[in-house]
Design a protein around this motif. Structure first.
Motif, mmCIF file in Angstrom:
data_model
loop_
_atom_site.group_PDB
_atom_site.id
_atom_site.type_symbol
_atom_site.label_atom_id
_atom_site.label_comp_id
_atom_site.label_asym_id
_atom_site.label_seq_id
_atom_site.Cartn_x
_atom_site.Cartn_y
_atom_site.Cartn_z
ATOM 1 N N ASP A 232 0.819 -1.212 0.000
ATOM 2 C CA ASP A 232 0.000 0.000 0.000
ATOM 3 C C ASP A 232 0.854 1.264 0.000
ATOM 4 O O ASP A 232 0.504 2.269 -0.634
ATOM 5 N N LEU A 233 2.001 1.242 0.695
ATOM 6 C CA LEU A 233 2.818 2.448 0.864
ATOM 7 C C LEU A 233 3.641 2.796 -0.370
ATOM 8 O O LEU A 233 3.728 3.977 -0.757
ATOM 9 N N ILE A 234 4.256 1.810 -1.006
ATOM 10 C CA ILE A 234 5.217 2.106 -2.074
ATOM 11 C C ILE A 234 4.580 2.850 -3.250
ATOM 12 O O ILE A 234 5.163 3.819 -3.762
ATOM 13 N N PRO A 235 3.379 2.477 -3.725
ATOM 14 C CA PRO A 235 2.767 3.288 -4.800
ATOM 15 C C PRO A 235 2.558 4.743 -4.386
ATOM 16 O O PRO A 235 2.662 5.647 -5.226
ATOM 17 N N LYS A 236 2.290 4.984 -3.118
ATOM 18 C CA LYS A 236 2.107 6.365 -2.653
ATOM 19 C C LYS A 236 3.429 7.118 -2.691
ATOM 20 O O LYS A 236 3.472 8.294 -3.097
ATOM 21 N N LEU A 237 4.513 6.461 -2.268
ATOM 22 C CA LEU A 237 5.830 7.105 -2.334
ATOM 23 C C LEU A 237 6.214 7.394 -3.783
ATOM 24 O O LEU A 237 6.760 8.469 -4.093
ATOM 25 N N GLU A 238 5.930 6.458 -4.681
ATOM 26 C CA GLU A 238 6.238 6.673 -6.098
ATOM 27 C C GLU A 238 5.424 7.833 -6.664
ATOM 28 O O GLU A 238 5.944 8.636 -7.451
ATOM 29 N N ALA A 239 4.164 7.935 -6.262
ATOM 30 C CA ALA A 239 3.326 9.033 -6.749
ATOM 31 C C ALA A 239 3.857 10.377 -6.264
ATOM 32 O O ALA A 239 3.896 11.359 -7.020
ATOM 33 N N PHE A 240 4.298 10.436 -5.003
ATOM 34 C CA PHE A 240 4.880 11.675 -4.472
ATOM 35 C C PHE A 240 6.158 12.053 -5.215
ATOM 36 O O PHE A 240 6.497 13.236 -5.324
ATOM 37 N N ALA A 241 6.892 11.048 -5.728
ATOM 38 C CA ALA A 241 8.190 11.300 -6.351
ATOM 39 C C ALA A 241 8.099 11.622 -7.838
ATOM 40 O O ALA A 241 9.106 12.013 -8.439
ATOM 41 N N ARG A 242 6.925 11.476 -8.435
ATOM 42 C CA ARG A 242 6.837 11.644 -9.896
ATOM 43 C C ARG A 242 7.171 13.055 -10.354
ATOM 44 O O ARG A 242 7.622 13.251 -11.482
ATOM 45 N N ASP A 243 6.960 14.027 -9.503
ATOM 46 C CA ASP A 243 7.230 15.412 -9.897
ATOM 47 C C ASP A 243 8.697 15.785 -9.763
ATOM 48 O O ASP A 243 9.096 16.877 -10.166
ATOM 49 N N CYS A 244 9.493 14.890 -9.194
ATOM 50 C CA CYS A 244 10.929 15.174 -9.026
ATOM 51 C C CYS A 244 11.642 15.031 -10.366
ATOM 52 O O CYS A 244 11.432 14.056 -11.099
ATOM 53 N N ASP A 245 12.498 15.980 -10.682
ATOM 54 C CA ASP A 245 13.211 15.960 -11.959
ATOM 55 C C ASP A 245 14.119 14.737 -12.102
ATOM 56 O O ASP A 245 14.388 14.289 -13.213
ATOM 57 N N SER A 246 14.596 14.211 -10.977
ATOM 58 C CA SER A 246 15.560 13.111 -11.025
ATOM 59 C C SER A 246 14.905 11.746 -11.102
ATOM 60 O O SER A 246 15.603 10.733 -11.149
ATOM 61 N N ALA A 247 13.567 11.672 -11.099
ATOM 62 C CA ALA A 247 12.901 10.379 -11.154
ATOM 63 C C ALA A 247 13.280 9.646 -12.440
ATOM 64 O O ALA A 247 13.242 10.231 -13.527
ATOM 65 N N PRO A 248 13.662 8.365 -12.371
ATOM 66 C CA PRO A 248 14.098 7.633 -13.572
ATOM 67 C C PRO A 248 12.935 7.325 -14.497
ATOM 68 O O PRO A 248 11.759 7.322 -14.086
ATOM 69 N N THR A 249 13.251 7.042 -15.746
ATOM 70 C CA THR A 249 12.211 6.682 -16.716
ATOM 71 C C THR A 249 11.795 5.224 -16.567
ATOM 72 O O THR A 249 10.671 4.870 -16.892
ATOM 73 N N PHE A 250 12.708 4.355 -16.095
ATOM 74 C CA PHE A 250 12.341 2.950 -15.918
ATOM 75 C C PHE A 250 11.508 2.798 -14.643
ATOM 76 O O PHE A 250 11.527 3.650 -13.751
ATOM 77 N N ARG A 251 10.774 1.711 -14.574
ATOM 78 C CA ARG A 251 9.909 1.463 -13.427
ATOM 79 C C ARG A 251 10.258 0.124 -12.780
ATOM 80 O O ARG A 251 10.609 -0.841 -13.459
ATOM 81 N N ARG A 252 10.140 0.093 -11.465
ATOM 82 C CA ARG A 252 10.302 -1.142 -10.708
ATOM 83 C C ARG A 252 9.078 -1.326 -9.826
ATOM 84 O O ARG A 252 8.304 -0.395 -9.617
ATOM 85 N N LYS A 253 8.925 -2.530 -9.310
ATOM 86 C CA LYS A 253 7.777 -2.805 -8.459
ATOM 87 C C LYS A 253 8.145 -3.781 -7.360
ATOM 88 O O LYS A 253 9.182 -4.451 -7.414
ATOM 89 N N LEU A 254 7.260 -3.838 -6.379
ATOM 90 C CA LEU A 254 7.441 -4.728 -5.247
ATOM 91 C C LEU A 254 7.068 -6.153 -5.633
ATOM 92 O O LEU A 254 6.067 -6.382 -6.300
ATOM 93 N N LEU A 255 7.900 -7.114 -5.212
ATOM 94 C CA LEU A 255 7.569 -8.530 -5.352
ATOM 95 C C LEU A 255 7.304 -9.056 -3.942
ATOM 96 O O LEU A 255 8.195 -9.063 -3.097
#
Length: 698
Positions: A232-255
């Motif tokens: 539940d938490l990690i998608p929220k952290l990723e959403a908060f980080a999307r506006d950061c200029d340094s966010a990478p173009t590739f995506r990872r996810k929790l297993l």
């Protein structure tokens, strides 16, 4: 009659719980030394710890009822008087603890045998003339080490693998203050982005992080609840980080499939939690190609509900098990980053070819910013930062490396992985079949390994052998020390980036490296079963071996506090074949057995169009020059114990007779475990050869 009387006394006066305090002390010492509490751990303890254990044992024995009733070894008085003399000797500086090791082994066993314990007491108290000391040969030997890379045809049950893996790893250094900054500081924009994301976590009327920590953190920290919380938490952290200029173009996810074994391991292994790339779709009902494998795992994680599980025998061996699977499944992985979360106590781990190191533990409910930075770091790191070898590149759907040879650059195309060992610490020799770009008819073998810098370079030895026309040794093409970003690739400077393990919270001087896995028990009480042990050379009519000693150690280096290092070396060979156990017929197998000694080192070529030797040796990793003056100074060497001569296992000076005996064990093993080129099996009676102690195996 005396033996019957002794048996009756032992039966009427059981030891019971009389040695429980000793076993508690043993477990405590092992925990402090970061070693797994098995009898093999005795060989890794410092002199002071071994002396304290010995005295604890002897004091405990002195107070047992049977000690006053059993007759002295001399025939005058009780065994207690003999024991008191032994106690006095054990308290002295010059005491030989080899004399007491079999008794200690019997006393700390999980299922102790009273008769065996008292028999070992009688042996220990016996005064005898010390055997003649072996004079150091002009060619001293490097001690053998027991590692998981030597397993062959094994079922790899955790109860068998874990003790050997702990021996392989040696001390796991924890509490390195700058570890997180060292490995995460290279992620562009991570620090600023973490602060931005954490600020959003504490804002609003219903913040994610409050005065008591993470608001939805599950009480009791049960695995399934923590897994759900992460999800539940990690998608929220990723959403908060999307506006950061340094966010990478590739995506990872929790297993998060803690109950589902991942494909690609020998034994069934599942992983509590981890991170994978986002380009894979999991289908639990589909065939194997749509299920997660260890080759997908980028960052493994281990969850425990209680901070007290943050010890070598619980959380740390579990995360090490995951790291071993990841390194085994990913042929270009140089090291693995991972994490443990015991309750709310988190550590970051690094596993490489020297072993494992970890950060200071921190409470994620007290230091939310560090937790956010850690999670974003795992999600944002590039492949090189995660431990992949940047010298392996991909273009136009082809994987390749580039080398400088004879003044020009050559591109070598990777065709397939030939061999990847299943281990963490060690040489980890990996081989790929390859060919020069534009010349697929020329078959090459690329061989990478992590060598102690003190060892002779295998590439130089192969070049010399090729120049001198030595037959049935793989022919030389090129060798180099692998460079990453223009610097020699090694553990201390490149992988660990200069981190100093002497600053670890549990560092102890004199324990910078592994100890040879030797035991000193006399060769008595051997089982009558011939399946569980090798048949000694004396049974074949050869002279009896000398009494057992520990392996020779370099007098100038092996006992020093110099930190160990391994260097990443690459050798390229002109000969290609398949392992000897894949021979198509008995005739081909026996023809190939005209030389050298391990099912993975002996190669066979049955392709008439392949100009390579018909059979040849591919491995000179542990070769030495004939006229070398002394030991290399390396702390240890590894090998497949099932194929070693008994004398080599017991530390005898190497001779050609050991090589001849190894031929027998290779042929013996193939006959038992292979029904054809691709038909292999595990034979339970011989599976234990991978795990039991050297003395038991010998």
């Amino acid at each position: 009659m005396i033996y019957q009387s002794r048996s009756k006394i032992i039966e009427d006066n059981p030891i019971g719980k009389g040695l429980d305090a000793l076993r508690t002390s043993f477990h405590s010492i092992c925990e402090g030394a970061n070693v797994f509490p098995t009898p093999d751990a005795l060989g890794q303890l410092e002199h002071e710890d071994l002396q304290n254990l010995t005295l604890d044992l002897l004091y405990a024995l002195r107070n047992l009822p049977a000690i006053r009733l059993l007759q002295s070894k001399s025939g005058h008085g009780s065994l207690r008087s003999d024991l008191l003399r032994l106690m006095s000797a054990a308290a002295s500086d010059g005491f030989d603890f080899d004399r007491i090791t079999p008794l200690l082994n019997a006393a700390i066993a999980n299922d102790p045998d009273d008769t065996l314990i008292w028999d070992q007491v009688y042996i220990a108290v016996t005064e005898s003339t010390p055997p003649p000391r072996l004079i150091a040969s002009s060619l001293q030997q490097t001690p053998w080490q027991h590692t998981t890379s030597g397993f062959v045809n094994s079922s790899e049950y955790r109860e068998d693998v874990d003790p050997v893996l702990m021996l392989e790893l040696g001390p796991l250094y924890v509490g390195l203050r700058c570890l997180r900054e060292t490995f995460f500081g290279v992620v562009a924009g991570l620090e600023a982005a973490s602060e931005t994301v954490f600020q959003k976590c504490v804002e609003g009327s219903n913040p994610l992080f409050g005065t008591q920590g993470w608001n939805d953190w599950p009480a009791g920290a049960k695995e399934k609840d923590v897994v759900a919380w992460f999800g539940d938490l990690i998608p929220k952290l990723e959403a908060f980080a999307r506006d950061c200029d340094s966010a990478p173009t590739f995506r990872r996810k929790l297993l998060a499939q803690p109950k589902t074994p991942l494909l690609g391991s020998t034994g069934k292994r599942s992983m509590d939690i981890g991170f994978v790339n986002d380009d894979f779709t999991y289908d639990p009902k589909a065939e194997r190609d749509s299920r997660y494998r260890w080759s997908h795992v980028l960052v493994p994680g281990e969850l425990k509900s209680n901070p007290s599980a943050d010890i070598p025998s619980i959380a740390r061996i579990d995360i090490a098990t995951y790291a071993r699977e990841v390194l085994s499944a990913q042929d270009t992985r140089r090291f693995v980053l991972g994490f443990t979360l015991c309750g709310s106590l988190m550590r970051i781990w690094v596993f490489d070819r020297l072993g494992g190191i970890a950060s200071e533990g921190f409470d994620i409910n007290k230091d939310g910013l560090q937790f956010v930075s850690t999670i974003l770091g795992f999600l944002w790191m590039g492949e090189e930062e995660l431990g992949f070898d940047p010298t392996f590149m991909t273009a136009n759907g082809q994987q390749f490396i580039e080398i400088e040879r004879n003044g020009s650059k050559e591109r070598l195309i990777i065709d397939e992985v030939m061999k990847r060992p299943r281990c963490i610490a060690g040489r980890a020799t990996t081989c790929w079949k390859a060919h020069p770009n534009g010349n697929p008819q020329t078959i090459l073998v690329i061989k990478d390994s992590w060598q102690y810098p003190e060892r002779d370079e295998e590439g130089e030895l192969l070049r010399e052998a090729t120049e001198k026309g030595v037959v049935r040794v793989a022919r030389y093409y090129h060798h180099e020390t692998v460079k990453v970003r223009g610097m020699d690739d090694d553990i201390q400077k490149r992988v660990r980036k200069g981190l100093d393990v002497t600053t670890a919270a549990n560092y102890r001087p004199g324990r910078s490296g592994p100890t040879p896995n030797t035991t000193s028990a006399p060769r008595q009480g051997r089982s009558n079963s011939t399946a569980g042990v090798k048949r000694s050379s004396s049974q074949a009519g050869a002279p009896l071996p000398p009494s057992k000693r520990t392996c020779s150690i370099s007098p100038t280096k092996a006992g020093s506090d110099t930190l160990l290092n391994r260097v990443h070396r690459r050798v390229i060979l002109l000969d290609y074949g398949k392992p000897i156990y894949k021979a198509s017929s008995r005739v081909a197998l026996l023809t190939a057995l005209d030389g050298y000694i391990s099912i993975n080192n002996l190669m066979i070529n049955e392709d008439d169009s392949n100009p390579s030797w018909h059979s040849f040796l591919i491995d000179l990793d542990l070769a030495i020059k004939e006229h070398r003056d002394g030991a290399s100074g390396a702390r240890g060497k590894t090998g497949t114990r099932a194929f070693m001569a008994i004398g080599a296992l017991l530390g005898e000076q190497h001779s050609f007779m050991h090589d001849l005996e190894s031929f027998f064990w290779v042929l013996f093993w193939i006959c038992i475990h292979y029904d054809g080129p691709d038909k292999t099996r595990v034979v339970p009676e011989f599976n234990q050869w991978n795990y039991i102690t050297i003395d038991s195996l010998g």
